[in-house]
Design a protein around this motif. Structure first.
Motif, PDB file in Angstrom:
ATOM      1  N   LEU A 193      -0.751  12.371  -0.694  1.00 20.72           N
ATOM      2  CA  LEU A 193      -1.013  10.938  -0.802  1.00 20.72           C
ATOM      3  C   LEU A 193      -2.423  10.747  -1.327  1.00 20.72           C
ATOM      4  N   LEU A 201      -3.528   2.907  -0.263  1.00 17.82           N
ATOM      5  CA  LEU A 201      -2.691   3.948  -0.845  1.00 17.82           C
ATOM      6  C   LEU A 201      -2.457   3.691  -2.325  1.00 17.82           C
ATOM      7  N   ALA A 204       2.062   8.528  -3.769  1.00 15.82           N
ATOM      8  CA  ALA A 204       2.527   9.556  -2.839  1.00 15.82           C
ATOM      9  C   ALA A 204       3.704  10.287  -3.467  1.00 15.82           C
ATOM     10  N   VAL A 229       2.066   3.059   5.954  1.00 16.66           N
ATOM     11  CA  VAL A 229       1.197   4.226   6.100  1.00 16.66           C
ATOM     12  C   VAL A 229       0.587   4.224   7.490  1.00 16.66           C
TER      13      VAL A 229
END
Length: 376
Positions: A193, A201, A204, A229
C-alpha cells in the motif's frame, strides 16, 4: 480491631479484573473493562489499543468509543510530528506509565497540539492515557477522554488506572498463546500500500486487499476508492515518515493477529523521489516468519529467560545432557526447567511442546512449499 471494609472502588476494581480475566480475546476484554470502569470513573470517549510489545506501535484490534473515524490521522500526526506532552513512547519507559493531559500541562491543555487539533474540535477537555505494560514491554494503550465541563482526571483516578496496568497487560500478553482451530492453507503474498504525506491511501495491490479482508475489526479511514484502511496501518505509514524526517526513532514495524488466527507483519518505509525529497510511504503486509512470532507466544506463557533458552534447545532436538552442557547446568537442573516449562505451557512431552510453540501456527503455511518426490 476490625479490618477496613472494601470501598465501592475496591469492589468495582475486583469485579472488573475478574471479568477481564475471563475474556476470550482483546476486544472482549476491552469491552468488559470499559463497561465496569465507567461505573468507577466516568468518561465520555475512549480508545483501547493492542500494541506490538517490541516496537510499542499501535496494532490490532482496537476499540474506539464515541469518537469519529476521521480523527485517527489527526491524532497520530500530533503524536508523531508535533506533540511533546505525555507521548506514548515516553510513558512506556516512565516509572508511572499513566498521565493526564491537564495535570501534565498545569491545567493549560492548550499547550498541547493534540488538544488544539484533535480534542478541542470534538469538545474534549482532558485525556488520561496509559501504557499497559508487563515485563518492561508495552502490550496496549488506553486513552480516556472527558468532555468540556467535566472535571479533570484526578490523582485517585490516575491511581486506579495505574493499579490496572499490569493485570490487563498480562491478560493481553496471554492471548498470543491462543492456538487457532484452523488456518487457511494458501495465504496471500506480500501486500503493498502507498500513502502520501497526509496518510491518504494512494494505491494498493491485490494481495494487500486480500490481507485487509482478514484483519480484525476496528477504527478505519475510508479512502477515495471506498476502501476501508485500518487506523493502525495508516499510523504505521505516518510513523515511517516521522522516522525519515528524524522526528521519531525506532522502526515502523508491527505484528498483528488476523481474524483467521494467522500472524501478519506490517512494516513501512518512506520512499524518496529522484531529487532526494521524501515521497510516498510504502507499507508492506505479509505473513510473519516463525522467528517473529515465537517470542510473542513464549512470552504469553510467562516463561523465564532460562526457561526460554531450555525450550529453544528442546526445539533443536538436544538431549538433557546436551542442554546441560550448552547452558552450563546440571542435568537435574535441566529436568527441573523442563518440568516447569511443561506445566506453564500445558504439555506432557517434548514433541507436544515443540508442536504447540513452534509449528501449530505454521504447518498449513509450510505445506504448499514442500516438494514430494517418490523415487523407485
Amino acid at each position: 480491631m476490625t479490618s477496613a471494609q472494601p470501598t465501592r472502588v475496591d469492589t468495582g476494581r475486583t469485579e472488573l479484573l475478574s471479568r477481564a480475566a475471563r475474556s476470550t480475546d482483546p476486544l472482549a476484554m476491552f469491552a468488559e473493562t470499559s463497561h465496569h470502569l465507567r461505573r468507577l470513573m466516568p468518561y465520555d470517549a475512549a480508545v483501547w489499543r493492542v500494541t506490538d510489545p517490541q516496537t510499542g506501535m499501535m496494532a490490532a484490534p482496537i476499540r474506539a468509543e464515541n469518537l469519529d473515524e476521521k480523527g485517527c490521522a489527526v491524532y497520530w500526526e500530533c503524536e508523531l510530528f508535533t506533540e511533546n506532552v505525555n507521548l506514548y513512547r515516553d510513558l512506556a519507559q516512565a516509572e508511572r506509565p499513566v498521565a493526564g493531559l491537564r495535570e501534565a500541562t498545569g491545567d493549560l491543555p492548550a499547550r498541547s497540539s493534540l488538544f488544539q487539533a484533535f480534542m478541542k474540535p470534538r469538545g474534549l477537555q482532558d485525556e488520561l492515557r496509559a501504557v499497559l505494560r508487563v515485563g518492561g514491554r508495552p502490550h496496549g494503550h488506553i486513552s480516556l477522554f472527558r468532555a468540556k465541563g467535566r472535571p479533570a482526571f484526578g490523582p485517585a483516578e490516575t491511581k486506579l488506572i495505574e493499579s490496572l496496568i499490569t493485570p490487563l497487560a498480562r491478560k493481553l500478553r496471554s492471548f498470543a498463546g491462543t492456538v487457532p482451530q484452523s488456518l487457511p492453507d494458501t495465504p496471500h503474498g506480500p501486500g503493498l500500500l502507498l500513502f502520501d504525506a497526509t496518510g491518504t491511501l494512494l494505491s494498493a495491490n491485490d494481495d494487500a486487499l486480500a490481507h485487509l479482508e482478514d484483519l480484525p475489526e476496528g477504527p478505519a479511514v475510508r479512502a477515495a476508492s471506498g476502501l476501508e484502511v485500518p487506523a493502525w496501518i495508516q499510523s504505521t505509514a505516518l510513523k515511517a515518515r516521522a522516522i525519515a524526517q528524524e522526528r521519531d526513532r525506532g522502526h515502523a514495524r508491527v505484528r498483528v493477529r488476523a481474524r483467521s488466527g494467522r500472524w501478519l507483519v506490517c512494516h513501512a518505509s518512506c520512499l524518496r523521489e529522484a531529487d532526494g525529497s521524501l515521497g510516498p510511504s510504502a507499507v508492506v503486509i505479509e505473513p510473519a516468519k516463525t522467528s517473529e512470532v515465537v517470542p510473542l507466544i513464549v512470552d504469553a506463557y510467562e516463561l523465564t529467560e532460562r526457561e526460554t533458552e531450555v525450550t529453544q534447545c528442546i526445539a533443536r532436538g538436544l538431549s538433557t545432557g546436551q542442554i546441560a552442557q550448552e547452558l552450563h547446568l546440571s542435568p537435574h537442573t535441566v529436568r527441573d526447567y523442563v518440568k516447569a516449562v511443561f506445566e506453564k505451557v500445558g504439555v506432557s512431552s517434548r514433541g507436544e511442546l515443540v508442536g504447540k510453540l513452534f509449528t501449530e501456527y505454521y504447518a498449513p503455511r509450510a505445506e504448499p512449499g514442500i516438494v514430494r518426490v517418490h523415487d523407485s
